[in-house]
Design a protein around this motif. Structure first.
Motif, PDB file in Angstrom:
ATOM      1  N   GLN A  39       0.730  -1.200  -0.009  1.00  0.00           N
ATOM      2  CA  GLN A  39      -0.151   0.005   0.041  1.00  0.00           C
ATOM      3  C   GLN A  39       0.885   1.170  -0.100  1.00  0.00           C
ATOM      4  O   GLN A  39       1.216   1.941   1.020  1.00  0.00           O
ATOM      5  CB  GLN A  39      -0.895   0.077   1.203  1.00  0.00           C
ATOM      6  N   ARG A  40       1.294   1.869  -0.958  1.00  0.00           N
ATOM      7  CA  ARG A  40       2.168   3.024  -1.238  1.00  0.00           C
ATOM      8  C   ARG A  40       1.701   3.747  -2.321  1.00  0.00           C
ATOM      9  O   ARG A  40       2.196   4.011  -3.480  1.00  0.00           O
ATOM     10  CB  ARG A  40       3.853   2.215  -1.682  1.00  0.00           C
ATOM     11  N   PRO A  41       0.789   4.456  -2.043  1.00  0.00           N
ATOM     12  CA  PRO A  41      -0.088   5.590  -2.628  1.00  0.00           C
ATOM     13  C   PRO A  41       1.071   6.454  -3.128  1.00  0.00           C
ATOM     14  O   PRO A  41       2.019   7.096  -2.174  1.00  0.00           O
ATOM     15  CB  PRO A  41      -1.233   6.073  -2.247  1.00  0.00           C
ATOM     16  N   ALA A  44       2.113   9.698  -8.827  1.00  0.00           N
ATOM     17  CA  ALA A  44       2.292   9.109 -10.246  1.00  0.00           C
ATOM     18  C   ALA A  44       1.258   8.112 -10.278  1.00  0.00           C
ATOM     19  O   ALA A  44       0.561   7.721 -11.351  1.00  0.00           O
ATOM     20  CB  ALA A  44       3.531   8.530 -10.565  1.00  0.00           C
ATOM     21  N   LYS A  45       0.861   7.167  -9.336  1.00  0.00           N
ATOM     22  CA  LYS A  45       0.062   6.164  -9.278  1.00  0.00           C
ATOM     23  C   LYS A  45      -1.440   6.750  -9.279  1.00  0.00           C
ATOM     24  O   LYS A  45      -2.326   5.984  -9.674  1.00  0.00           O
ATOM     25  CB  LYS A  45       0.274   5.065  -7.988  1.00  0.00           C
ATOM     26  N   SER A  46      -1.762   7.738  -8.901  1.00  0.00           N
ATOM     27  CA  SER A  46      -3.126   8.412  -8.825  1.00  0.00           C
ATOM     28  C   SER A  46      -3.464   8.967  -9.985  1.00  0.00           C
ATOM     29  O   SER A  46      -4.479   9.231 -10.169  1.00  0.00           O
ATOM     30  CB  SER A  46      -3.291   9.069  -7.576  1.00  0.00           C
ATOM     31  N   GLN A  47      -2.626   9.177 -11.128  1.00  0.00           N
ATOM     32  CA  GLN A  47      -2.862   9.887 -12.237  1.00  0.00           C
ATOM     33  C   GLN A  47      -3.554   8.942 -13.274  1.00  0.00           C
ATOM     34  O   GLN A  47      -3.400   7.501 -13.334  1.00  0.00           O
ATOM     35  CB  GLN A  47      -1.682  10.386 -12.981  1.00  0.00           C
TER      36      GLN A  47
END
Length: 125
Positions: A39-41, A44-47
């Motif tokens: 779980q490393r938000p 870049a991952k949320s785009q």
């Protein structure tokens, strides 16, 4: 084969059990992945991205008709291939008549594929 399911006679018990086990396995894998996965938000991952590429332009951009035509052709041929599975299950009972009917069906599909190929519907520019 004559299985019983809740006191009623049904030949579909093995299919019901297969679907039930598959549903349990998929559910277990999804929840275990959520529970045990990292779980490393980050930003870049949320785009949003499309097929691994960064999004560009408006979400209201126009697509070529060829895109939709290719998608519809895929769905049509994919759905038609589904009809081969029940035929394969009862192949021996249908005999040569069933074989001839399925070969006619496959020939019509082949002609349809040849037609859309010749019309250029499968070309992607």
């Amino acid at each position: 084969m004559n299985d019983t399911l809740l006191g009623t006679s049904t030949p579909y018990l093995s299919i019901v059990v297969t679907f039930a086990l598959t549903g349990v396995l998929v559910t277990l894998m999804v929840f275990m992945g959520q529970l045990l996965g990292p779980q490393r938000p980050n930003a870049a991952k949320s785009q949003a991205f499309e097929c691994g590429n960064p999004s560009s332009g408006s979400a209201w951009g126009r697509f070529s008709v060829k895109f939709y035509l290719t998608a519809i052709l895929f769905i049509v041929f994919d759905v038609e291939v589904v009809f081969l599975y029940p035929w394969a299950v009862v192949f021996r009972r249908l005999g040569w008549v069933g074989f001839a009917e399925m070969m006619t069906f496959v020939a019509v599909l082949g002609l349809a594929l040849l037609y859309v190929w010749r019309k250029g519907a499968l070309e992607w520019d």
